[in-house]
Each structure stands twice: as structure tokens, then as C-alpha cells.
Motif scaffolding. Structure first.
Motif, mmCIF file in Angstrom:
data_model
loop_
_atom_site.group_PDB
_atom_site.id
_atom_site.type_symbol
_atom_site.label_atom_id
_atom_site.label_comp_id
_atom_site.label_asym_id
_atom_site.label_seq_id
_atom_site.Cartn_x
_atom_site.Cartn_y
_atom_site.Cartn_z
ATOM 1 N N ASP B 151 0.895 -1.132 0.014
ATOM 2 C CA ASP B 151 -0.327 -0.120 0.059
ATOM 3 C C ASP B 151 0.968 1.464 -0.079
ATOM 4 O OD1 ASP B 151 0.367 0.899 3.180
ATOM 5 O OD2 ASP B 151 0.043 -1.170 3.314
ATOM 6 N N PRO B 152 0.179 2.726 -0.340
ATOM 7 C CA PRO B 152 0.908 3.409 -0.050
ATOM 8 C C PRO B 152 1.969 3.979 0.169
ATOM 9 C CG PRO B 152 -0.905 4.357 -1.113
ATOM 10 C CD PRO B 152 -1.095 2.565 -0.326
ATOM 11 N N MET B 531 6.376 13.338 -14.179
ATOM 12 C CA MET B 531 6.288 11.723 -13.219
ATOM 13 C C MET B 531 6.932 13.179 -12.362
ATOM 14 S SD MET B 531 6.811 8.024 -13.105
ATOM 15 C CE MET B 531 7.085 7.457 -11.465
ATOM 16 N N ARG B 534 8.862 10.062 -5.816
ATOM 17 C CA ARG B 534 8.251 9.342 -4.286
ATOM 18 C C ARG B 534 6.881 8.918 -4.310
ATOM 19 N NH1 ARG B 534 11.470 13.371 0.133
ATOM 20 N NH2 ARG B 534 13.569 12.080 -0.258
ATOM 21 N N VAL B 535 6.504 9.112 -5.787
ATOM 22 C CA VAL B 535 4.689 8.257 -6.002
ATOM 23 C C VAL B 535 4.938 6.701 -5.932
ATOM 24 C CG1 VAL B 535 4.111 10.006 -6.913
ATOM 25 C CG2 VAL B 535 5.476 8.592 -7.987
ATOM 26 N N ALA B 536 4.178 5.991 -5.399
ATOM 27 C CA ALA B 536 3.883 4.620 -5.432
ATOM 28 C C ALA B 536 3.092 4.074 -6.399
ATOM 29 C CB ALA B 536 3.455 3.902 -4.019
ATOM 30 N N ASP B 537 2.689 5.193 -7.183
ATOM 31 C CA ASP B 537 1.372 5.187 -8.654
ATOM 32 C C ASP B 537 1.482 6.479 -9.356
ATOM 33 O OD1 ASP B 537 -0.758 3.775 -10.159
ATOM 34 O OD2 ASP B 537 -2.525 4.971 -8.514
ATOM 35 N N ASP B 539 1.105 7.814 -13.485
ATOM 36 C CA ASP B 539 0.216 8.395 -14.799
ATOM 37 C C ASP B 539 0.659 7.821 -15.145
ATOM 38 O OD1 ASP B 539 -1.076 9.088 -17.329
ATOM 39 O OD2 ASP B 539 -0.959 11.538 -16.274
#
Lengths: 329, 642
Positions: B151-152, B531, B534-537, B539
Motif C-alpha cells: 500500500d502507499p 512524473m 516518491r509516488v507509489a502510483d 500516470d
């Protein structure tokens, strides 16, 4: 060596030229920034080609056989050469600094006459954006701009640091709790873009986005008129659950079919709300750690909605959730 | 071998086994410290009537101060000083804790800089593997858009712990480990100036690393290794583990740096003037100065957050009059110099390796040393270039941009001098040389993207995007890690007394070089295109690129296995190493591999520069009455075997 340097230059140049490095240009700031970007890119390409060319050539030309026991030429230095490779980079960095400083100043300049630009207040909170248009007395979850009109964005944050970024505008600015920060954008191209949060702000960070629309004069006037009408109908002080849901950013983390949100950070409201009492729903909003749904972590959902939303707004939000998701009773 | 000059410590029996310094004593002092800490907090809270009695944070904080002290006291890190302080006679130093007689000695408090250097290197490689695995989990999650495995918040924990371990438990201490082994040898000293402090500074490291790792048990810290306030205050209690881990790692760093400084200043062999020191020694001199001045700032920044969390102070809470951006100023006042702490020792290693394998004097020796000092000084004037979009004072941006860009000048001098050292050399492409040359070109890419980021307008666009992720990895992976690999291979024969496998070394280099570029170069592009980091998800438009990056990163991860296999197998079964397999002139190669217990049977007399390759009749030092290799008459490899 010159051949290898040129080859490295051609490869580097090709990578720079044929790949679309930058997003669409949709503001005057983007034009300024892209100018510096390509100036620096050319200098860097030349420097890299030089280094790559010399290393490859030297590696090929001066390679020693494995059993070679000789030493190279005992060259200890060359003052002239050392002066050159100190002086030339100094000139280059000064040139890049000057261009950057000028571009920065131009990008952030607003017209002297306050009538020629608008000011919009941007508030960031985990994990949603809200935009207040003081002249229109209106707050919305979407940023709407008039094409070719400079806007000054005054940013702040309610909880942690967030950052406002629209790649097509190139401009980025942190929204910081406790202080106001500022940035300037002059959109030049009609269309829809995304505001992307670029400062790590917690588990909802990847989905913390908002829409931006740049409208023509006519469309912008229509949007303003629509807002005035909406305000007239809604009446004073009466909260509407659906807009509370949108403005508080619930949809950034929760799925709710009625609001069109499909996020999966928090529990799916269409499946957890049915069967819950109103009091239970309210508790889950103001004190999210009281009861954690299976498969989810505590401390993910912000715990300050009791301060952020008025009592009327909270009641409206609960009523809305019961109405649209709680039907299966 | 002189290793048997000093007898091993006498075997202890009965109750003495449990009271003498060592693991058995640590087995009861550590739990004792745990109970004391718990009792102290519980007692204080009960006496003062604080509710609830079992609030987690005060206990965790106190435990993480006292348990390490209990452990260190147990294994005997403080024994000598404790006797000294309490007025009891100190045990006459029989050098029982000097040198390693069996593998077990590497798990004891040892005061020999060579043992400590090896302890450092092995420990840091372990943390390197762990942190690398965390990166593999991240790339698995990022291979496709949407959430698949974690999870994030867990994802945020992955990259935060990955970065913290890589920086505080791998790059910084790996350089300290290599320096520990090599510096006394290079300057002709029998050991470091403070051997017991040296031992203590090593034992703080595993403590700091285990602390950061064990944060997973109580909720890993997910605010990045930068741990910005106020997000850090919101994080689960694992955040305390980062804050305290940084204190222990930082203390270790400062102790080692002081030790290096005193050793370099006071223990150089006769004739070893500053202008005759190898550049690795210069580099560690500059680095240690940075560490001593800057590290207290990161310690302070983490203590302030700790106080905000545990004591409810308001350093960074705007609600209580705090100023959020102050954190970033204090943090980066350390963490930008930290980039040079992670880079300058690498510059030193590369200078040694390129000179030796090109068989040429280093080009522009004095300017190379002076440019290190220039970077050291300028390094303190650029911290706010990490904060161009932070909302700090506007006027600070342009001056910080100019100082940042100016650092490109001394750095450029170094790069051009390395290239000029190759010119008309006789280049041998051994594994250390491949990594050193790979470093030069990769570091140039990282340096040039640093110029992009230094320009305020460009930074406004690419700050906090994958462009920055690409930049830091070109600097810290293509930069620091390549030099660490070069150093590991270069000094492997000296440290282990055995040769590594050259073919496997070359395979390792090429896999790493290709895998590294395939992984990190495309990140420049996806970052510039939009982009954020530090993003788990992300574009879905970046889906294909991320899949490609993930596949490349797994190949890069696999290349590490070649390295580990080579190191482990060669250490056990490699061919015995001659004392000077590279025909180098610096002093560490003039003694046996591994060196005798006190390094030099006779103090060397230094008479010239360490880089006089190809100079007829030039000498670096006179050792045991014999001159150290003279230029072209250098003895071939076989004849230097003792």
C-alpha cells in the motif's frame, strides 16, 4: 579523437533533439524556462561529448598489452592547459547563471496594473487542492484560468507541505503550512491540464491531483456566470454534501460511484457505508483511527476534518453518503 | 609473519566469562539496559501522573538511547575508559585486542585499524544488499501503474529506508572503512591516532542500521530520508527509529572523522609532507573536515523533530509559532555537504586507481588537492539550491544558484585532470580501472544534470520529479558506488591477501554499467515529462517506461550477485596475492598482503611524491633501508613477492 568526439556529440545531440523532452508549452513562463533549458542542454552536450570522446580515444590509443611493464610519459601538468580548463568553465557557468537569473525575473513578473491580472488563493490539504477566487467569491476543487491573463497564485497548506506543479506551465511552488508562498502563471494555450502534488505529503501523495482548465474569454465568462447562478440557487449557509465531498478531497482516496471517484487509498465507500449508522459514519470521518477497516492502516487518513469542516458541512456530508451509498439497507 | 608477536587474550573461565567484555556479557547488559530504561520512564510517568502510562514514544526514545549503551558496555567498548575514569589501574595494553587471529576476532571489539576497516567494509556491504533489496521491491511495485504489492504508506517506507541505509549505512561508512584500512598504511603510521575510539565508532554502525531496519516492526518511517517536518511528525512511531538511528550513525561518522584528522595531521611518516600525501589522504582530510563541521546540523534537525513529536515542542509547528522551512535550512546545511562527504573520498580512490593503471603521475597534483579544498569550502554555501521552490526567501535563490554553478569549476578541473592523466599513459584495463573510468563518464552526466538543477528556472520545472531521482543516482551510484567498487577491487588483494577473479570482475563491471544506464537514464525523461518522485502510483502514460526501467533494475540487482560471489569465493580460495600486484608506489603496497600487525617493521622515510611513474630515479620512500621501486626499473610482479 575528433571523430569520436563528433560521434558522441551526434549521439548526444540526437537524444536531445529527437526525443520530446519537455511537455507542451502552455504558458509564457514555459517559454522562458525552455529557453534556459536548451541553452544549458547544448553546453552540457558539448562538455559530455568532449569527456566521452577523450576517454574512449585514450582508452583505445594508449591501451597497454597485458605483459607490458613500461610506464607512461611522466607528464606532471601543463599550466596553460590548466588555466584554460579553469577559465572556460568559469565563463560558461557565468553565462548560464546570467541567462537563468534573467529568465527567472521575467517569468515571475506581474503587470504593474493590478487590473491586468487575477489573484487566486490555493489551499492544499491531505490530499486535495482547493482554489478560492476572491474576486468571484467562489471556492472550487478545480483551477479555472482565462487564456493570456496573468494570474498570481497565493499558496498555503493546512497540514503538511505540498507542492503545486503543472508540467505544461513549468511552474512549481511548495504550499507550506503557516506561511503564504507565491507563483505567477500566464497561460497561453486553452485546454485541460493536471495540478500534480510534487512534495511527499503522505500515503495519498500519488493521487493528490486537481484539474486545470484554461478557457477562452467567452468560455471563461460563461463559467463565471454559471458560478454566480449556482451561488444564488444554493442559498446562504446551507451546505451541500456533494460539494463538500468534492472540496474536502474525499474522492482522492475513496471510491464513490455517485461522485465518480475511483481511488483506492482508503476503503471503498460504496461497500463500507451501507449498513452503517449516521453516527458511525461521522465518527469515521472525524476520528478515522477509531475503527480501521480490514486491510487498511491507521494514521493514513487525516484526523482533522472536525476542524476543517463546519458542523453543517459534516452533517451534509454524512447525509449525502447515506443517500448515495447507504441505500442497501 | 609478525602476527604472532602478541599472544591472544587469555581464555576466561567460570563466572569471569560472563563479566569480562564480550558477547556473553552483552547478553545480560543489553536486557538490563532495556529494563532500566523501561523502569525509568514508567517510574517517571507514574510519579508525575502522566497519562497514559504506556505512551509508546517516550519508551522508544529512552530505549534507543540506553539499550545501545548497554550493548556497547557489554561487549567491552568502554572498558579501558571506565577503568581510567573510576581511578582503577588500566590493564596494561598487551595488544590482545590488536590484529585478528581467527574469524571470531572480527566479531569482537578490536583496536587494529585493519580489522576495523574490514569490519566496516563487510558490515556496510550487508546493509548495501538489504537496501538494494528494498529498491527491488520498489521497482516491482512501480513496474505497472496502479497498486500491486504494497500500500502507499508501505511504499513510502520502502524508499525512505532504502535511502537512509544507502546513505548512512553504506556510502558514508564504506568510505570510512576503506579509509580506515588504507590511510595509516599510506602515511606510514602503525595505526590510527585513537584506536579505542576507532573501535567504538565501528560498533555504533550496526546499531544505527538495525535501528532503522527495525522501524518496520512499529511502522516504517515514510517521510523520505529527508524527513521533512511537519510530515515527519505525522508518521508512525518508526520515525523515531530514523531520528535516533541518524544520531548513532552521525556519532560514528564524527568520531571517525576526528580520528582521521588527528591521524593525518600528526602521524605522517618522516618526510611525508602535505604535498607528498597521496590524493586519497587529501580527499579524506577534506571529507573529515566536512563531517566534523556539518554532521551536528543533521543531528540537531532530527532532535528538533524528535522533540516536536515526543515533548510536544513547536519548532516546526506553525500552530505553535514554529517555522516549517527552518527544518529544511538546518537539514540541508548538513545534507548538501553530505553529498561531498559521499563524493570526495571517491575522488581520492579514482585518483589512485587512474594513476596506477595508466602508469603515469597524476596530472596537476597540486591543483587536484586544492580543488578538493575549494569544493570543501564552496560546499557550505550552496545548501539552499535544494529549496528553490520551498517558499524560502526569494532573494536567496540567485546567489545560491551562482555558488552552485561555480562548484562545477573545481569539479571540472578534477575531471579534466583525470582525462589528462590517461594521455600518453600505458593503460591496463583491470577491474578497478574500469570502474574508475566508468565513474568519470557517469559522474560527468550526474554533474551536468546538477548544473540543470542548479539553474533556478529549470529547477522550478524538474524539482521533485524523476529527473532528480536520475540525478542523485548518477551522482551516488554512477559516482560514489562506482568508486567504492573500484576501491574494493583495488585493495582486495591488500585486505584479504588474495587475488579476486579478474574475469568475474569485468563481467560485474559491464553488467553494472549497462544495467545502471538502462535503469536510470530514462528517469531523466519521465521526470521532465511530468512524473513526480516518491509516488507509489503514477500516470499510466509512463507505464511502458517504468516497466522497462524495472526490468533493467532487476538485471542491475542481479549483477551484484556476481560481485558477492567473486568477493566471497576469492576471499576463501583466491590465489595468494603478492605484496604489490599493481606495481603501485604508495606505501600500503610496500608491505606484505595483508600487512604485518603493526604495518611497518621499520618506520618508512618518505623522500618524494607518491606518483612518480616513469620518472627515472624518483623515489617515494625508503623502507627497510631499500628504496621503494624506481620508475622504469620497477621490479616485475613476481619479484615483489616477499
Amino acid at each position: 579523437m575528433i571523430v569520436i568526439g563528433l560521434l558522441a556529440g551526434i549521439v548526444t545531440g540526437g537524444v536531445a533533439y529527437f526525443i520530446p523532452w519537455l511537455p507542451d508549452q502552455a504558458s509564457t513562463q514555459a517559454e522562458e524556462i525552455d529557453g534556459v533549458y536548451w541553452f544549458v542542454a547544448i553546453i552540457c552536450a558539448v562538455v559530455f561529448s568532449l569527456v566521452a570522446g577523450v576517454s574512449i580515444y585514450a582508452g583505445w590509443k594508449f591501451r597497454a598489452p597485458a605483459d607490458d611493464m613500461d610506464d607512461g610519459s611522466p607528464i606532471h601538468g601543463h599550466t596553460g592547459l590548466e588555466i584554460w580548463w579553469t577559465a572556460v568553465p568559469t565563463v560558461l557557468v557565468v553565462a548560464m547563471s546570467v541567462w537563468s537569473a534573467v529568465a527567472l525575473a521575467r517569468a515571475e513578473t506581474l503587470p504593474d496594473d493590478p487590473d491586468e491580472y487575477t489573484t487566486i488563493e490555493v489551499t492544499a490539504a491531505q490530499f486535495a487542492w482547493s482554489f478560492t477566487y476572491p474576486e468571484l467569491e467562489r471556492t472550487d476543487g478545480e483551477l479555472v484560468l482565462r487564456v493570456n491573463e496573468p494570474v498570481e497564485l497565493i499558496l498555503t497548506a493546512n497540514d503538511v507541505i505540498h507542492a503545486f506543479w503543472v508540467p505544461e506551465f513549468r511552474m512549481k511552488q511548495d504550499a507550506v503550512p503557516g506561511i503564504e508562498t507565491r507563483t505567477v502563471i500566464t497561460p497561453t494555450k486553452e485546454g485541460s491540464y493536471d495540478v500534480i502534488c510534487t512534495e511527499l505529503c503522505g500515503p495519498g501523495h500519488p493521487v493528490m491531483r486537481a484539474g486545470v482548465r484554461v478557457l477562452s474569454d467567452a468560455d471563461y465568462e460563461a463559467w463565471v456566470a454559471e458560478g454566480e447562478q449556482g451561488a444564488g440557487e444554493g442559498g446562504e449557509g446551507e451546505a451541500d454534501g456533494e460539494s463538500v465531498f468534492a472540496e474536502a478531497g474525499c474522492g482522492s482516496c475513496h471510491t464513490l460511484a455517485d461522485a465518480g471517484s475511483e481511488a483506492e487509498i482508503g476503503p471503498d465507500l460504496d461497500s463500507v457505508v451501507p449498513g452503517q449508522e449516521e453516527q458511525q459514519i461521522l465518527t469515521s470521518i472525524v476520528d478515522p483511527n477509531a475503527e480501521i477497516s480490514e486491510g487498511y492502516q491507521p494514521n493514513v487518513m487525516p484526523g482533522d476534518y472536525e476542524d476543517r469542516l463546519s458542523e453543517a458541512e459534516l452533517d451534509a456530508l454524512v447525509a449525502y453518503l447515506v443517500e448515495v451509498a447507504g441505500a442497501r439497507r | 609473519m609478525s602476527a604472532t608477536l602478541h599472544a591472544p587474550a587469555p581464555r576466561r573461565t567460570g563466572i569471569r566469562r560472563w563479566t569480562a567484555g564480550g558477547w556473553l556479557r552483552a547478553l545480560w547488559t543489553t536486557p538490563l539496559a532495556f529494563l532500566l530504561a523501561t523502569g525509568l520512564v514508567a517510574g517517571a510517568r507514574a510519579a508525575l501522573g502522566y497519562e497514559p502510562l504506556l505512551a509508546q514514544q517516550p519508551y522508544i526514545t529512552t530505549l534507543m538511547v540506553m539499550v545501545p549503551i548497554g550493548f556497547l558496555a557489554g561487549i567491552g567498548a568502554f572498558d579501558y575508559w571506565a577503568r581510567y575514569v573510576s581511578g582503577r589501574p588500566t590493564i596494561p595494553d598487551d595488544h590482545a585486542s590488536h590484529g585478528a587471529h581467527s574469524w571470531k576476532d572480527y566479531f569482537k571489539v578490536n583496536t587494529d585499524h585493519k580489522v576495523i576497516g574490514t569490519q566496516y567494509v563487510v558490515t556496510t556491504v550487508v546493509f548495501f544488499i538489504v537496501a538494494g533489496l528494498l529498491a527491488m521491491f520498489m521497482r516491482a511495485e512501480l513496474a505497472e501503474p496502479g497498486m500491486q504489492y504494497v500500500d502507499p504508506q508501505a511504499y513510502n517506507g520502502l524508499f525512505s529506508v532504502h535511502a537512509s541505509l544507502m546513505i548512512f549505512l553504506f556510502i558514508i561508512p564504506a568510505f570510512a572503512g576503506l579509509g580506515n584500512y588504507v590511510i595509516p598504511l599510506m602515511i606510514g603510521a602503525p595505526d590510527m591516532a585513537f584506536p579505542r575510539l576507532n573501535a567504538l565508532s565501528f560498533w555504533l554502525l550496526p546499531i544505527a542500521g538495525l535501528m532503522m531496519l527495525s522501524s518496520y516492526f512499529i511502522g516504517a518511517f515514510g517521510a523520505g530520508w529527508t524527513n521533512y517536518a511537519p510530515l515527519a511528525v505525522q508518521q508512525p512511531d518508526g520515525n523515531l527509529m530514523f531520528q535516533m538511528g541518524v544520531q548513532w550513525a552521525g556519532a560514528s561518522s564524527i568520531m571517525t572523522a576526528l580520528n582521521f584528522l588527528v591521524t593525518i595531521i600528526t602521524m605522517r611518516a618522516p618526510g611525508m609532507t602535505f604535498w607528498r600525501m597521496p590524493l586519497l589522504v587529501w580527499a579524506n582530510f577534506a571529507t573529515s573536515t566536512l563531517v566534523v563541521i556539518a554532521t551536528p546540523f543533521v543531528a540537531g534537525s532530527q532532535f528538533f523533530i524528535l522533540f516536536d513529536r515526543v515533548l510536544h515542542t513547536n519548532f516546526f509547528d506553525p500552530g505553535g509559532g514554529g517555522y516549517v522551512i527552518a527544518y529544511q535550512h538546518i537539514f540541508w546545511f548538513y545534507s548538501h555537504p553530505a553529498v561531498y562527504i559521499m563524493m570526495l573520498p571517491g575522488f581520492g580512490i579514482v585518483s589512485e586507481v587512474i594513476s596506477v593503471f595508466a602508469r603515469k603521475p597524476i596530472f596537476g597534483y597540486r591543483l587536484m588537492a586544492l580543488s578538493l579544498m575549494a569544493i570543501l569550502i564552496l560546499g557550505f554555501s550552496v545548501w539552499a539550491h535544494h529549496m528553490f521552490v520551498s517558499g524560502m526567501a526569494d532573494w536567496l535563490r540567485v546567489p545560491m544558484m551562482v555558488t552552485t554553478m561555480v562548484i562545477a569549476v573545481p569539479t571540472g578541473i578534477k575531471v579534466f585532470s583525470w582525462l589528462a592523466t590517461l594521455w600518453e599513459g600505458r593503460i591496463h584495463f583491470k577491474t578497478p580501472m574500469l570502474f574508475a573510468l566508468g565513474f568519470v563518464s557517469m559522474f560527468v552526466i550526474g554533474g551536468l544534470s546538477g548544473v540543470y538543477l542548479g539553474s533556478v528556472p529549470i529547477d522550478i520545472h524538474v524539482s521533485d520529479t524523476y529527473f532528480v531521482v536520475a540525478h542523485i543516482h548518477y551522482v551516488l551510484f554512477g559516482g560514489s558506488l562506482f568508486t567504492i567498487y573500484a576501491g574494493f577491487y583495488y585493495w582486495f588483494p591488500k585486505m584479504t591477501g588474495r587475488m579476486y577473479n579478474e574475469t568475474l570482475g569485468k563481467i560485474h563491471f559491464w553488467l553494472t554499467f549497462v544495467g545502471f544506464n538502462a535503469t536510470f537514464f530514462p528517469m531523466h525523461w519521465i521526470g521532465t515529462r511530468g512524473m513526480p518522485r516518491r509516488v507509489a502510483d503514477y500516470d499510466p502514460m509512463f507505464g511502458n517506461w517504468n516497466m522497462a526501467i524495472s526490468i533493467a533494475s532487476f538485471a542491475l540487482g542481479a549483477s551484484t550477485l556476481v560481485f558477492l560471489y567473486n568477493m566471497i569465493v576469492s576471499w576463501r580460495r583466491g590465489e595468494p596475492a603478492p605484496s604489490n600486484p599493481w606495481r603501485a608506489l604508495t606505501l600500503e603496497w610496500q608491505v606484505s598482503s595483508p600487512p604485518p600487525i603493526f604495518n611497518f617493521d621499520e618506520i618508512p622515510q618518505v623522500v618524494g611524491s607518491p606518483y612518480e611513474y616513469g620518472v627515472r630515479g624518483a623515489r617515494h620512500a625508503i623502507l627497510n633501508g631499500k628504496p621503494v621501486q624506481e620508475g622504469r626499473e620497477a621490479a616485475p610482479m613476481e619479484e615483489t613477492v616477499p
